[in-house]
Scaffold this motif. Structure first.
Motif, PDB file in Angstrom:
ATOM      1  N   LYS A  38      -5.259   0.004  -1.620  1.00 22.41           N
ATOM      2  CA  LYS A  38      -5.423   1.765  -1.370  1.00 22.41           C
ATOM      3  C   LYS A  38      -4.124   1.383  -2.204  1.00 22.41           C
ATOM      4  CE  LYS A  38      -6.482  -0.079   2.520  1.00 22.41           C
ATOM      5  NZ  LYS A  38      -6.860   0.610   4.321  1.00 22.41           N
ATOM      6  N   ARG A  39      -3.816   2.975  -2.133  1.00 21.51           N
ATOM      7  CA  ARG A  39      -1.993   3.110  -1.755  1.00 21.51           C
ATOM      8  C   ARG A  39      -2.005   4.139  -1.347  1.00 21.51           C
ATOM      9  NH1 ARG A  39       1.258   0.217  -4.818  1.00 21.51           N
ATOM     10  NH2 ARG A  39       0.492  -2.316  -5.787  1.00 21.51           N
ATOM     11  N   GLU A  71       0.168  -1.320  -0.336  1.00 21.03           N
ATOM     12  CA  GLU A  71       0.025   0.495   0.687  1.00 21.03           C
ATOM     13  C   GLU A  71       0.911   0.893  -0.298  1.00 21.03           C
ATOM     14  OE1 GLU A  71      -3.930  -1.616   2.744  1.00 21.03           O
ATOM     15  OE2 GLU A  71      -2.459  -0.672   3.322  1.00 21.03           O
TER      16      GLU A  71
END
Length: 401
Positions: free
Chosen positions: A273-274, A240
């Motif tokens: 998610k990042r 992430e």
């Protein structure tokens, strides 16, 4: 809108002490302008980073078992080139993001080390160096290694860059026994890391002397997180945090602490998610079309709202859809001026199509998002827009093919 005093970027440290003047954070009360735009080419000392020496005949083998990158070259010998990597806990969460610089013979200041032994300089968030030393000592057991935190006055960390059109190279003097120079591998065009072994005097580079704020702004524009204010300790996952795309993880090496969850996520999971660069803007303004740093709050280019800058937004403030309730779209991490970093849900805040998805179904062009914080009767808020850097988009696309 609630008026808040500005704090300098270097005041944002978890130990609540300003690294520049060693005064408690509560003593900062005056309103300060956002840092100016970074120069097209520059060199900056990084006071927020510090070095830890790891030396001894077992140093390479010791580090091999506790970091995400490979300490051993393809020929089975300890590698000699600097590299980016991370220390994880047993559940695969990031403890420290670091650079590691191999040194042969004797690391600076460690005259007792036997000639020929492997040595490494580990560059880490300065506020976390004691925590890192405590962590790695757990795994020492009978390994023949020694650790020492290096005083910044003894060895300093610098970063240099050149964004001048038609001249993207830097004329840095070749590395010698008093200096380590290498290109930052985390994102294209980010610049060069310089470890100056002979005190604070920087190498003679024909660029402008800049501040660490300039370096930080450039990192945000490239979408590169650094340190535990942005890669949250024992919360952030390496994937992430884009570490596999920043050349920080070797998926072909042997076992290391935290490997199980990391490799399982890589091969069987989907990273939804990042960490992405974001722009904040006033609720009354239109969303900015591009990721641009603008320190002028009155600018027509979509600068930060009046009396409110990104460094005033509390860390981990939830990102929500503008005017709607429902699932959080991410959380704010840290920023300056009108830009910063956020941990963003790709399928909600961007047009990135995840593996197995028919389309980016929940994202619609024109969607707006906001950050809101404070007491119920005295809330502050801004809108926020995430951007996917081209280098990250290309890397994600290449990985999914």
């Amino acid at each position: 809108m609630r008026s808040l005093s500005r704090r300098p970027l270097h005041d944002l440290s978890p130990n609540r002490i300003c690294r520049t003047c060693n005064l408690p954070r509560r003593q900062f009360s005056s309103s300060l302008p956002s840092p100016p735009r970074p120069p097209a080419s520059g060199i900056a000392p990084l006071a927020s980073r510090q070095l830890l020496s790891v030396t001894g005949p077992d140093a390479a083998k010791f580090l091999q078992g506790i970091i995400t990158a490979n300490v051993v070259s393809s020929k089975g010998e300890p590698r000699t080139d600097p590299f980016y990597t991370a220390f994880l806990n047993a559940t695969g969460r990031v403890l420290h993001d670091v650079f590691i610089y191999p040194v042969r013979g004797c690391a600076p200041g460690d005259s007792a080390q036997a000639a020929g032994d492997d040595g490494f300089l580990v560059e880490v968030d300065a506020a976390q160096i004691n925590a890192l030393m405590k962590y790695i000592k757990r795994y020492k057991l009978r390994a023949k290694v020694a650790f020492r935190a290096i005083d910044p006055a003894e060895i300093s960390v610098w970063h240099a860059w050149n964004d001048t059109p038609n001249s993207t190279t830097l004329d840095i003097p070749a590395a010698d026994p008093s200096r380590i120079v290498f290109q930052d591998p985390r994102a294209p065009g980010l610049g060069h890391r310089i470890i100056q072994l002979a005190g604070h005097k920087p190498p003679e580079v024909d660029v402008e002397r800049a501040t660490e704020d300039a370096y930080t702004i450039r990192r945000y524009l490239h979408g590169v997180p650094e340190g535990q204010d942005e890669i949250l300790r024992e919360q952030a996952l390496p994937l992430e945090s884009n570490m596999e795309h920043m050349n920080g993880i070797d998926f072909h090496k042997g076992c290391y602490v935290g490997q199980e969850l990391t490799i399982r996520t890589k091969h069987r999971g989907v990273v939804r998610k990042r960490i992405l660069p974001c722009v904040i803007y006033d609720r009354a303004k239109a969303a900015p079309p591009s990721l641009v740093y603008d320190p002028d709050p009155d600018s027509e280019a979509g600068g930060s709202p009046e009396a409110l800058t990104a460094d005033m937004i509390p860390a981990e403030t939830s990102i929500g859809r503008s005017g709607k309730r429902g699932r959080s779209a991410g959380k704010w991490l840290r920023g300056v001026g009108n830009i910063g970093l956020g941990l963003c849900r790709l399928e909600i805040m961007t047009d990135v199509v995840l593996p197995g998805e028919q389309a980016a179904a929940t994202f619609r062009d024109g969607d707006e998002f906001e950050l809101e914080w404070g007491e119920e009767d005295n809330k502050s808020g801004v809108k926020v827009k995430a951007f996917v850097p081209e280098w990250l988009r290309r890397s994600i696309d290449g990985q999914q093919r």
